[in-house]
Design an enzyme around this catalytic site. Structure first.
Site, PDB file in Angstrom:
ATOM      1  N   SER A 144       0.948  -4.129   6.909  1.00 60.84           N
ATOM      2  CA  SER A 144      -0.036  -3.619   7.654  1.00 60.84           C
ATOM      3  C   SER A 144       0.098  -4.122   9.390  1.00 60.84           C
ATOM      4  O   SER A 144       0.779  -5.359   8.794  1.00 60.84           O
ATOM      5  CB  SER A 144      -1.261  -4.070   7.375  1.00 60.84           C
ATOM      6  N   TYR A 157      -7.057  -8.234   1.627  1.00 57.28           N
ATOM      7  CA  TYR A 157      -6.480  -6.938   1.795  1.00 57.28           C
ATOM      8  C   TYR A 157      -5.161  -7.996   3.277  1.00 57.28           C
ATOM      9  O   TYR A 157      -3.932  -7.207   3.221  1.00 57.28           O
ATOM     10  CB  TYR A 157      -7.221  -6.213   3.360  1.00 57.28           C
TER      11      TYR A 157
HETATM   12  P1  NDP Z   1      -6.018   6.849   2.340  1.00 57.48           P
HETATM   13  O1  NDP Z   1      -7.021   5.919   1.141  1.00 57.48           O
HETATM   14  O2  NDP Z   1      -6.226   7.580   2.600  1.00 57.48           O
HETATM   15  O3  NDP Z   1      -4.847   6.665   1.289  1.00 57.48           O
HETATM   16  C1  NDP Z   1      -4.435   5.593  -0.075  1.00 57.48           C
HETATM   17  C2  NDP Z   1      -3.934   6.360  -1.078  1.00 57.48           C
HETATM   18  O4  NDP Z   1      -4.025   5.669  -1.955  1.00 57.48           O
HETATM   19  C3  NDP Z   1      -4.786   7.652  -1.744  1.00 57.48           C
HETATM   20  O5  NDP Z   1      -3.789   8.580  -1.974  1.00 57.48           O
HETATM   21  C4  NDP Z   1      -4.975   7.099  -3.086  1.00 57.48           C
HETATM   22  O6  NDP Z   1      -5.693   8.014  -4.043  1.00 57.48           O
HETATM   23  C5  NDP Z   1      -4.035   5.794  -3.234  1.00 57.48           C
HETATM   24  N1  NDP Z   1      -4.303   5.132  -4.342  1.00 57.48           N
HETATM   25  C6  NDP Z   1      -5.230   4.202  -4.215  1.00 57.48           C
HETATM   26  N2  NDP Z   1      -5.031   3.239  -5.114  1.00 57.48           N
HETATM   27  C7  NDP Z   1      -4.483   3.406  -5.830  1.00 57.48           C
HETATM   28  C8  NDP Z   1      -4.136   3.181  -7.672  1.00 57.48           C
HETATM   29  N3  NDP Z   1      -4.771   1.761  -8.048  1.00 57.48           N
HETATM   30  N4  NDP Z   1      -3.651   4.043  -7.492  1.00 57.48           N
HETATM   31  C9  NDP Z   1      -2.116   5.268  -7.599  1.00 57.48           C
HETATM   32  N5  NDP Z   1      -3.049   4.667  -6.055  1.00 57.48           N
HETATM   33  C10 NDP Z   1      -3.886   5.014  -5.508  1.00 57.48           C
HETATM   34  O7  NDP Z   1      -5.045   5.530   3.000  1.00 57.48           O
HETATM   35  P2  NDP Z   1      -4.058   5.750   3.953  1.00 57.48           P
HETATM   36  O8  NDP Z   1      -3.508   6.776   3.327  1.00 57.48           O
HETATM   37  O9  NDP Z   1      -5.312   4.659   5.415  1.00 57.48           O
HETATM   38  O10 NDP Z   1      -3.435   4.083   3.378  1.00 57.48           O
HETATM   39  C11 NDP Z   1      -2.143   4.395   2.770  1.00 57.48           C
HETATM   40  C12 NDP Z   1      -1.488   2.925   2.763  1.00 57.48           C
HETATM   41  O11 NDP Z   1      -1.004   2.478   4.551  1.00 57.48           O
HETATM   42  C13 NDP Z   1      -2.545   1.811   2.150  1.00 57.48           C
HETATM   43  O12 NDP Z   1      -1.426   0.427   1.714  1.00 57.48           O
HETATM   44  C14 NDP Z   1      -3.352   0.635   3.717  1.00 57.48           C
HETATM   45  O13 NDP Z   1      -2.911  -0.525   3.582  1.00 57.48           O
HETATM   46  C15 NDP Z   1      -2.136   1.126   4.652  1.00 57.48           C
HETATM   47  N6  NDP Z   1      -2.231   0.973   6.056  1.00 57.48           N
HETATM   48  C16 NDP Z   1      -3.042   1.906   6.844  1.00 57.48           C
HETATM   49  C17 NDP Z   1      -3.481   2.002   7.570  1.00 57.48           C
HETATM   50  C18 NDP Z   1      -4.413   2.956   8.130  1.00 57.48           C
HETATM   51  O14 NDP Z   1      -4.935   2.369   9.984  1.00 57.48           O
HETATM   52  N7  NDP Z   1      -4.868   3.921   8.157  1.00 57.48           N
HETATM   53  C19 NDP Z   1      -2.660   0.877   8.614  1.00 57.48           C
HETATM   54  C20 NDP Z   1      -1.377  -0.182   8.190  1.00 57.48           C
HETATM   55  C21 NDP Z   1      -1.411  -0.098   6.685  1.00 57.48           C
HETATM   56  P3  NDP Z   1      -5.920   8.116  -5.555  1.00 57.48           P
HETATM   57  O15 NDP Z   1      -7.259   7.871  -4.939  1.00 57.48           O
HETATM   58  O16 NDP Z   1      -5.892   9.361  -5.275  1.00 57.48           O
HETATM   59  O17 NDP Z   1      -5.710   6.812  -6.711  1.00 57.48           O
END
Ligand code: NDP
Length: 254
Positions: A144, A157
């Site tokens: 990130s 985070y």
């Molecule tokens: P979302 O909330 O859209 O997606 C997160 C995903 O992680 C979901 O599909 C969720 O699925 C899954 N998830 C969460 N907890 C668990 C768990 N315990 N086990 C398995 N799956 C899990 O967020 P983003 O797409 O934005 O984020 C994706 C990644 O990118 C993250 O690591 C985030 O920190 C990183 N990121 C995002 C940024 C942004 O601007 N959006 C910027 C920088 C980094 P489910 O609920 O089905 O478990």
């Protein structure tokens, strides 16, 4: 082009059932890989698979909570049972809880660390023997801008995302001898469920991001696909331990 082809390769994308993970999964599938999406919410996964269009036949979903070692192990085992191998693991599952550092309780701290950092470690550990057995592999960890910068509302985070970069370097040094390349992608601000919530909770965030991003826009999940495809392909075989921003220039502008 062979150098960039993922034909015959098998990938797991944790959190691939939505957001950035789904954007990456689409790219890997388009390049020819069979992609297993992993997450907790099966309903979201059904929609995600439908959005993969003609590639969906090669893809699937396995329910897994990455905070649980046994579920990470089962995830890898179910991938191998279904596709016979595992070549690419994208550690993307992530979450955040936003408040001032003095206000977190221990459970909140651990929840974020366990999901973002320990989850990536447990999945990587579970994937290693399989990749080693088949002669190599690609690990892609999602960091990130908080891997680089701080923010007053992001103690666990940012700690987890700083940790992801160091974990990437450690695994890269340890597993290079097994022909496993380990790299991190550092996304800028991408429009997903996670950041929609952040925009509601952090006043002025939307405008600050726009003002600081030279590209002049928020990213979309598909913006991460190209770099992930590259890091998953033979084209990146001599690149390991890198943490590469995909951020519309956010990290180079003061
Ligand atoms: P979302 O909330 O859209 O997606 C997160 C995903 O992680 C979901 O599909 C969720 O699925 C899954 N998830 C969460 N907890 C668990 C768990 N315990 N086990 C398995 N799956 C899990 O967020 P983003 O797409 O934005 O984020 C994706 C990644 O990118 C993250 O690591 C985030 O920190 C990183 N990121 C995002 C940024 C942004 O601007 N959006 C910027 C920088 C980094 P489910 O609920 O089905 O478990």
């Amino acid at each position: 082009m062979e150098l960039f082809s993922l034909g015959g390769r098998v990938a797991i994308v944790t959190g691939g059932n939505g957001g950035i993970g789904l954007g990456i999964a689409k790219g890997l599938a388009e390049a020819g890989a069979a992609v297993l999406l992993a997450g907790r919410d099966a309903r979201k996964a059904t929609k995600a698979l439908a959005s993969l269009g003609s590639e969906a036949g090669r893809c699937g979903f396995t329910a897994a909570d990455v905070t649980q070692r046994s579920e990470c192990q089962k995830l890898i085992a179910s991938c191998v049972a279904r596709y016979g191998r595992l070549d690419i693991l994208v550690n993307n599952a992530g979450t955040s809880i936003r408040r001032p550092p003095e206000e977190y309780n221990e459970a909140e701290w651990h929840h974020v660390l366990d999901t973002n950092l320990t989850g990536a470690f447990l999945c990587s550990q579970a994937a290693y023997p399989e990749m080693k057995r088949s002669g190599g592999g690609k690990l892609i960890n999602i960091g990130s801008m908080m891997s680089i910068f701080g923010a007053p509302y992001a103690a666990p985070y940012a700690a987890s995302k700083g940790g992801i970069v160091q974990l990437t370097r450690v695994l890269a040094t340890a597993w290079a001898r097994d022909n496993i390349q380990v790299n991190a992608i550092l996304p800028g601000w991408i429009d997903t469920e996670l950041t929609r919530k952040a925009r509601r909770e952090v006043e002025g965030l939307h405008e600050r991001v726009l003002a600081r991003t030279p590209a002049g826009r928020w990213g979309v999940p598909e913006d991460l696909a190209g770099l992930a495809m590259f890091l998953a392909s033979p084209a990146s075989d001599f690149i390991t331990g890198a943490a590469i921003p995909a951020d519309g220039g956010y990290s180079i502008q003061a």
